[in-house]
Design an enzyme around this catalytic site. Structure first.
Site, PDB file in Angstrom:
ATOM      1  CB  SER A 106      53.408  45.883  48.147  1.00 44.16           C
ATOM      2  OG  SER A 106      52.922  44.789  48.807  1.00 44.16           O
ATOM      3  CE1 TYR A 129      46.392  43.347  50.942  1.00 48.41           C
ATOM      4  CE2 TYR A 129      48.685  43.753  50.803  1.00 48.41           C
ATOM      5  CZ  TYR A 129      47.463  43.189  50.386  1.00 48.41           C
ATOM      6  OH  TYR A 129      47.644  42.533  49.018  1.00 48.41           O
ATOM      7  CB  THR A 155      44.446  46.560  49.007  1.00 47.48           C
ATOM      8  OG1 THR A 155      45.224  46.840  48.181  1.00 47.48           O
ATOM      9  CG2 THR A 155      43.894  45.272  48.617  1.00 47.48           C
ATOM     10  CE  LYS A 230      45.759  47.220  43.881  1.00 47.25           C
ATOM     11  NZ  LYS A 230      45.404  45.639  44.173  1.00 47.25           N
ATOM     12  CG  HIS A 254      44.468  41.064  45.266  1.00 49.57           C
ATOM     13  ND1 HIS A 254      44.077  41.718  46.330  1.00 49.57           N
ATOM     14  CD2 HIS A 254      45.758  40.378  45.614  1.00 49.57           C
ATOM     15  CE1 HIS A 254      45.390  42.031  47.054  1.00 49.57           C
ATOM     16  NE2 HIS A 254      46.123  41.019  46.664  1.00 49.57           N
TER      17      HIS A 254
END
Length: 369
Positions: A106, A129, A155, A230, A254
């Site tokens: 992440s 992100y 994402t 994603k 998510h």
């Protein structure tokens, strides 16, 4: 107590973790309907097993973006793993490597890309992100490349953070002894306390709400790594993702933490697979807790699945050994499902092996009242 399935780790994690941390990992958005549905939808898919097939040898290996892995079960990005266990992402990286599969780190990890790379060999993807400051993004992508990460999982479902009421009640924030390690040197690693969720306030201040398809193109100009999109749930977006040059699609809601009342990922999967027309691989995350779930996803056209919550719950319960056990249990259950369905390799798993409640009238047996 001997742990015999993946779901049992959640109860242990709930006992061991502070309430704020457990609630952060476990909860979904608003009414949490999609959170329940991510699991329930799997239960509405039944098997059509074939019999009298020699299943003495089963091959579960596959390739993802050209990388050979031991099974189509990979690790989804889950944030802030050191809240679950002191070794956090280090333990998860080692467990994934030992299982011969892919770990996705992440952006909001409590270990940096360099630290995870230092745990040893392994195939790793980096979840991204997009921050308002594009220099931060470019710098992070370059660091992931240098650290040997093999793909970017972009994402796309988080222009704003979903309303997670447990986090609001708990005034969720990152414990003071932890930071978002990838942003530590950029003064973006700390999360301040807020009147509601500290994470929601952090996202509101840092994440770029203008993110659009043109940014997928922009990312391709700053990296040669393949980009997985994603957060796709519709055929329309699947087609645009392919046109935009995505190397793959991850069907994801998510973990039901963004928009409530979107369909379960397993329900949305087939629509996305059909729209992709085999031009890029389609993966799924959300709700996978059994080897039977993995088989169902592959029967509906997925090239593989990612697990999220089982990783942090098993990490909280038993550290690296817990994550290894989760991967081992899912692998064994999946192999057994293949054998009992008459499939010796992944390519033998077809749509004919399952029947779903959306296949039309009489598709599933009527419930006995």
């Amino acid at each position: 107590m001997e742990i015999t399935n993946v779901s049992e780790y959640e109860g242990i994690a709930k006992q061991k973790l502070p309430k704020m941390v457990y609630d952060y990992y476990a909860s979904g958005a608003e009414d949490q309907w999609t959170l329940q549905e991510n699991r329930n939808a799997f239960s509405r898919i039944l098997f059509r097993p074939r019999i009298l097939i020699d299943v003495s040898r089963i091959d579960m290996t596959t390739t993802v973006l050209g990388f050979k892995i031991s099974m189509p079960i990979m690790l989804a990005p889950t944030a802030m793993q050191k809240m679950a266990h002191p070794e956090g992402e280090y333990a998860t990286a080692r467990a994934a490597s030992a299982a011969g599969t892919i770990m996705t780190l992440s952006s909001w990890a409590t270990s940096s890309v360099e630290e995870v790379a230092s745990t040893g060999p392994g195939i790793r993807f980096f979840q991204l992100y997009v921050y308002r400051d594009r220099n931060v993004v470019a710098q992070l992508v370059r660091r992931a490349e240098r650290a040997g990460f093999k793909a970017i999982a972009l994402t796309v479902d988080t222009p704003r953070l979903g309303r997670r009421e447990a986090d609001i009640k708990n005034r969720f924030t990152l414990p003071p002894f932890l930071t978002l390690k990838n942003f530590e040197g950029l003064d973006l690693g700390k999360m301040d306390k807020a009147d509601d969720s500290g994470l929601a306030s952090y996202v509101a201040g840092q994440i770029d709400r203008t993110l659009s398809w043109k940014d997928v193109k922009w990312l391709q100009t700053i990296t040669s790594l393949p980009i997985l999109v994603k957060g796709v749930l519709t055929a329309e977006d699947a087609r645009i993702a392919v046109q935009a040059g995505a190397a793959g699609i991850i069907v994801s809601n998510h973990g039901a933490r963004q928009l409530d009342y979107v369909p379960a990922t397993i329900t949305a999967l087939e629509e996305v697979v059909k729209a992709a027309q085999g031009r890029v691989p389609v993966f799924l995350d959300g709700g996978v807790r059994r080897g039977t779930d993995v088989f169902k996803a592959l029967a509906l056209g997925a090239s593989g699945i990612f697990i999220g919550r089982p990783v942090v719950f098993s990490l909280a319960a038993e550290g690296e050994a817990g994550v290894r056990k989760v991967l081992s249990m899912l692998r064994e259950e999946f192999e057994l499902t293949m054998a009992l369905s008459g499939c010796r390799s992944l390519k033998e798993i077809t749509r004919q092996h399952i029947v779903t409640d959306w296949d039309g009238p009489g598709a599933l047996p009527a419930p006995r009242l």
